[in-house]
Write a protein that holds these residues in place. Sequence first.
Motif, PDB file in Angstrom:
ATOM      1  N   ILE A 115      51.676  51.917 -73.915  1.00 59.49           N
ATOM      2  CA  ILE A 115      51.221  52.591 -75.123  1.00 59.49           C
ATOM      3  C   ILE A 115      49.850  53.205 -74.818  1.00 59.49           C
ATOM      4  O   ILE A 115      48.943  52.526 -74.322  1.00 59.49           O
ATOM      5  CB  ILE A 115      51.168  51.637 -76.340  1.00 59.49           C
ATOM      6  N   SER A 116      49.726  54.510 -75.054  1.00 59.95           N
ATOM      7  CA  SER A 116      48.456  55.204 -74.787  1.00 59.95           C
ATOM      8  C   SER A 116      47.649  55.323 -76.066  1.00 59.95           C
ATOM      9  O   SER A 116      48.133  55.867 -77.058  1.00 59.95           O
ATOM     10  CB  SER A 116      48.722  56.619 -74.261  1.00 59.95           C
ATOM     11  N   ILE A 117      46.436  54.838 -76.022  1.00 62.57           N
ATOM     12  CA  ILE A 117      45.562  54.850 -77.196  1.00 62.57           C
ATOM     13  C   ILE A 117      44.356  55.728 -76.910  1.00 62.57           C
ATOM     14  O   ILE A 117      43.674  55.546 -75.892  1.00 62.57           O
ATOM     15  CB  ILE A 117      45.118  53.405 -77.536  1.00 62.57           C
ATOM     16  N   ASN A 118      44.103  56.696 -77.795  1.00 62.66           N
ATOM     17  CA  ASN A 118      42.922  57.562 -77.639  1.00 62.66           C
ATOM     18  C   ASN A 118      41.678  56.819 -78.112  1.00 62.66           C
ATOM     19  O   ASN A 118      41.656  56.295 -79.223  1.00 62.66           O
ATOM     20  CB  ASN A 118      43.100  58.839 -78.458  1.00 62.66           C
ATOM     21  N   VAL A 119      40.679  56.772 -77.269  1.00 62.61           N
ATOM     22  CA  VAL A 119      39.443  56.073 -77.597  1.00 62.61           C
ATOM     23  C   VAL A 119      38.352  57.111 -77.878  1.00 62.61           C
ATOM     24  O   VAL A 119      38.107  58.005 -77.067  1.00 62.61           O
ATOM     25  CB  VAL A 119      39.022  55.154 -76.432  1.00 62.61           C
ATOM     26  N   SER A 120      37.721  57.004 -79.046  1.00 61.27           N
ATOM     27  CA  SER A 120      36.712  57.993 -79.403  1.00 61.27           C
ATOM     28  C   SER A 120      35.362  57.651 -78.777  1.00 61.27           C
ATOM     29  O   SER A 120      35.062  56.479 -78.519  1.00 61.27           O
ATOM     30  CB  SER A 120      36.567  58.075 -80.931  1.00 61.27           C
ATOM     31  N   PRO A 121      34.541  58.662 -78.533  1.00 55.60           N
ATOM     32  CA  PRO A 121      33.213  58.431 -77.951  1.00 55.60           C
ATOM     33  C   PRO A 121      32.373  57.439 -78.766  1.00 55.60           C
ATOM     34  O   PRO A 121      31.703  56.584 -78.188  1.00 55.60           O
ATOM     35  CB  PRO A 121      32.579  59.824 -77.963  1.00 55.60           C
ATOM     36  N   SER A 122      32.422  57.527 -80.098  1.00 60.95           N
ATOM     37  CA  SER A 122      31.597  56.605 -80.900  1.00 60.95           C
ATOM     38  C   SER A 122      32.104  55.177 -80.825  1.00 60.95           C
ATOM     39  O   SER A 122      31.310  54.241 -80.884  1.00 60.95           O
ATOM     40  CB  SER A 122      31.556  56.985 -82.375  1.00 60.95           C
ATOM     41  N   HIS A 123      33.419  55.026 -80.731  1.00 62.07           N
ATOM     42  CA  HIS A 123      33.948  53.670 -80.599  1.00 62.07           C
ATOM     43  C   HIS A 123      33.507  53.070 -79.267  1.00 62.07           C
ATOM     44  O   HIS A 123      33.090  51.915 -79.187  1.00 62.07           O
ATOM     45  CB  HIS A 123      35.472  53.702 -80.714  1.00 62.07           C
ATOM     46  N   LEU A 124      33.564  53.906 -78.249  1.00 60.53           N
ATOM     47  CA  LEU A 124      33.126  53.476 -76.919  1.00 60.53           C
ATOM     48  C   LEU A 124      31.631  53.121 -76.931  1.00 60.53           C
ATOM     49  O   LEU A 124      31.203  52.147 -76.305  1.00 60.53           O
ATOM     50  CB  LEU A 124      33.397  54.613 -75.930  1.00 60.53           C
ATOM     51  N   ALA A 125      30.863  53.889 -77.689  1.00 55.65           N
ATOM     52  CA  ALA A 125      29.417  53.660 -77.733  1.00 55.65           C
ATOM     53  C   ALA A 125      29.038  52.480 -78.616  1.00 55.65           C
ATOM     54  O   ALA A 125      27.919  51.973 -78.534  1.00 55.65           O
ATOM     55  CB  ALA A 125      28.716  54.920 -78.248  1.00 55.65           C
ATOM     56  N   SER A 126      29.974  52.029 -79.465  1.00 57.08           N
ATOM     57  CA  SER A 126      29.634  51.030 -80.495  1.00 57.08           C
ATOM     58  C   SER A 126      29.421  49.627 -79.936  1.00 57.08           C
ATOM     59  O   SER A 126      28.831  48.781 -80.597  1.00 57.08           O
ATOM     60  CB  SER A 126      30.740  50.974 -81.538  1.00 57.08           C
ATOM     61  N   GLY A 127      29.925  49.382 -78.750  1.00 55.43           N
ATOM     62  CA  GLY A 127      29.811  48.036 -78.195  1.00 55.43           C
ATOM     63  C   GLY A 127      30.904  47.091 -78.659  1.00 55.43           C
ATOM     64  O   GLY A 127      30.962  45.947 -78.235  1.00 55.43           O
ATOM     65  N   PHE A 133      39.903  45.521 -78.395  1.00 52.89           N
ATOM     66  CA  PHE A 133      41.092  45.475 -77.540  1.00 52.89           C
ATOM     67  C   PHE A 133      41.544  44.032 -77.297  1.00 52.89           C
ATOM     68  O   PHE A 133      42.719  43.708 -77.491  1.00 52.89           O
ATOM     69  CB  PHE A 133      40.837  46.187 -76.200  1.00 52.89           C
ATOM     70  N   THR A 134      40.609  43.181 -76.903  1.00 59.32           N
ATOM     71  CA  THR A 134      41.044  41.829 -76.522  1.00 59.32           C
ATOM     72  C   THR A 134      41.574  41.044 -77.724  1.00 59.32           C
ATOM     73  O   THR A 134      42.569  40.327 -77.609  1.00 59.32           O
ATOM     74  CB  THR A 134      39.919  41.052 -75.811  1.00 59.32           C
ATOM     75  N   LEU A 135      40.944  41.234 -78.895  1.00 63.30           N
ATOM     76  CA  LEU A 135      41.429  40.536 -80.094  1.00 63.30           C
ATOM     77  C   LEU A 135      42.831  41.013 -80.477  1.00 63.30           C
ATOM     78  O   LEU A 135      43.714  40.197 -80.787  1.00 63.30           O
ATOM     79  CB  LEU A 135      40.462  40.732 -81.268  1.00 63.30           C
ATOM     80  N   ALA A 136      43.041  42.324 -80.441  1.00 64.60           N
ATOM     81  CA  ALA A 136      44.365  42.856 -80.796  1.00 64.60           C
ATOM     82  C   ALA A 136      45.413  42.462 -79.755  1.00 64.60           C
ATOM     83  O   ALA A 136      46.572  42.193 -80.094  1.00 64.60           O
ATOM     84  CB  ALA A 136      44.299  44.379 -80.947  1.00 64.60           C
ATOM     85  N   MET A 137      45.000  42.410 -78.495  1.00 63.97           N
ATOM     86  CA  MET A 137      45.949  41.989 -77.446  1.00 63.97           C
ATOM     87  C   MET A 137      46.385  40.555 -77.661  1.00 63.97           C
ATOM     88  O   MET A 137      47.563  40.215 -77.485  1.00 63.97           O
ATOM     89  CB  MET A 137      45.302  42.159 -76.057  1.00 63.97           C
ATOM     90  N   ASN A 138      45.436  39.707 -78.087  1.00 62.32           N
ATOM     91  CA  ASN A 138      45.789  38.316 -78.390  1.00 62.32           C
ATOM     92  C   ASN A 138      46.660  38.225 -79.632  1.00 62.32           C
ATOM     93  O   ASN A 138      47.666  37.513 -79.651  1.00 62.32           O
ATOM     94  CB  ASN A 138      44.522  37.467 -78.578  1.00 62.32           C
ATOM     95  N   GLY A 161      26.155  57.355 -70.840  1.00 62.19           N
ATOM     96  CA  GLY A 161      27.210  57.310 -69.835  1.00 62.19           C
ATOM     97  C   GLY A 161      27.339  55.981 -69.110  1.00 62.19           C
ATOM     98  O   GLY A 161      28.439  55.490 -68.891  1.00 62.19           O
ATOM     99  N   ALA A 162      26.205  55.381 -68.774  1.00 63.17           N
ATOM    100  CA  ALA A 162      26.241  54.152 -67.981  1.00 63.17           C
ATOM    101  C   ALA A 162      26.847  52.988 -68.751  1.00 63.17           C
ATOM    102  O   ALA A 162      27.659  52.220 -68.215  1.00 63.17           O
ATOM    103  CB  ALA A 162      24.828  53.792 -67.510  1.00 63.17           C
ATOM    104  N   SER A 163      26.477  52.846 -70.035  1.00 65.41           N
ATOM    105  CA  SER A 163      27.033  51.728 -70.802  1.00 65.41           C
ATOM    106  C   SER A 163      28.510  51.968 -71.111  1.00 65.41           C
ATOM    107  O   SER A 163      29.304  51.033 -71.168  1.00 65.41           O
ATOM    108  CB  SER A 163      26.238  51.488 -72.088  1.00 65.41           C
ATOM    109  N   HIS A 164      28.878  53.245 -71.283  1.00 63.38           N
ATOM    110  CA  HIS A 164      30.292  53.566 -71.439  1.00 63.38           C
ATOM    111  C   HIS A 164      31.067  53.117 -70.214  1.00 63.38           C
ATOM    112  O   HIS A 164      32.140  52.541 -70.311  1.00 63.38           O
ATOM    113  CB  HIS A 164      30.491  55.069 -71.611  1.00 63.38           C
ATOM    114  N   LEU A 165      30.460  53.396 -69.051  1.00 68.97           N
ATOM    115  CA  LEU A 165      31.114  53.045 -67.798  1.00 68.97           C
ATOM    116  C   LEU A 165      31.376  51.558 -67.707  1.00 68.97           C
ATOM    117  O   LEU A 165      32.439  51.140 -67.269  1.00 68.97           O
ATOM    118  CB  LEU A 165      30.248  53.485 -66.612  1.00 68.97           C
ATOM    119  N   SER A 166      30.411  50.752 -68.145  1.00 63.95           N
ATOM    120  CA  SER A 166      30.611  49.313 -67.984  1.00 63.95           C
ATOM    121  C   SER A 166      31.682  48.801 -68.947  1.00 63.95           C
ATOM    122  O   SER A 166      32.453  47.905 -68.606  1.00 63.95           O
ATOM    123  CB  SER A 166      29.296  48.548 -68.140  1.00 63.95           C
ATOM    124  N   THR A 167      31.773  49.391 -70.139  1.00 62.57           N
ATOM    125  CA  THR A 167      32.858  49.010 -71.053  1.00 62.57           C
ATOM    126  C   THR A 167      34.218  49.399 -70.488  1.00 62.57           C
ATOM    127  O   THR A 167      35.162  48.608 -70.491  1.00 62.57           O
ATOM    128  CB  THR A 167      32.671  49.691 -72.432  1.00 62.57           C
TER     129      THR A 167
END
Length: 286
Positions: A115-127, A133-138, A161-167
């Motif tokens: 299943i492909s899920i589009n991830v928005s920039p703000s969601h990625l930036a939100s921390g 993801f992990t809660l929904a996967m569980n 960019g850097a914090s996005h990368l680590s997420t």
Amino acid sequence: QSKEKGKDRFTFFTRDMKTVSDDEAMVERELLRAIEQDQFFLVYQPQVSLRGQNVTGVEALVRWRHPDRGILSPAQFLPIVEKTNLAPVLGNIVIDKALAAARSWLDAGVDFGRISINVSPSHLASGSLLDHFTLAMNKHNIGADYITAEVLESVFLDEEGASHLSTLDALYRLGVHIELDDFGTGYASLSHVTSLKINGLKIDRSFTKQMLADPKKEAVVNHLVHLARSLDIKIVCEGVETDAQYQRLRMMGDFSIQGYLIARPMPFEQMNDWFCSTTQDVHFVV
Ligand code: C2E
Ligand code: MG
Ligand code: MG
Ligand code: MG
């Protein structure tokens, strides 16, 4: 022209409002009510392999069933959502619904690939993306090997960019596939392909559209297909609408395609019917 469009989108929400802060407050209230009343839903569009013609994935695409305005597409509301602090909330709803769908397909023995899920920039930036993801996967008992996160390459270019990368790295390490969406429309594309931990590229549909008329576009697609093969990453070619496009792509190799030729995005029930009617083989006219 895009300025004009943006203005339209804004006035859509702002009818009688006078100041920008009032506008924003009203937008947030309307979005909040939509979330509370469960007005957002997902449609699904299959991705199939060119040669094997099996389903390699299903992309989840959000819609808003607006009480007055009917069904709204992402272009009509996502740019506004991104300006509020509700982007992670909506993103979380999308993840939850998408993994619920994946769970019911697994229960029914349907092989949907990922299943492909589009991830928005703000969601990625939100921390909160990794937790969501992990809660929904569980919650839905869905392993990472059934999930792809689609991100725009532009997310790597902003100051965060850097914090996005680590997420994204953390998701990648879990086994969630990371694919660059609308590939070819951003900047520094090729350097990203070699420096980022990604599993695939989605070639933007502007290439698919212009490929037959413009040999340079076709050369780019052909190049990306071969590059992906040598880097051992996946290709999904977006926006395949015609048999002529399909035939041309088939000459380049075996990879995944997505587009109206195969199926339009459809609601959950219809997606189930599509799976049932296609069983193992995807039958479309070739
Ligand atoms: P995208 O991720 O590149 O998704 C593909 C878009 O192309 C979808 O538009 C899909 O309906 C459309 N499409 C698919 N096949 C064809 C085709 O053969 N021809 C043409 N002309 N179009 C085709 P949609 O659903 O309107 O979504 C637009 C964009 O909104 C998406 O582009 C994605 O960037 C964003 N989006 C959609 N759902 C979500 C979501 O749940 N979360 C986030 N953050 N973004 C989303
Ligand atoms: Mg996408
Ligand atoms: Mg795309
Ligand atoms: Mg797109």
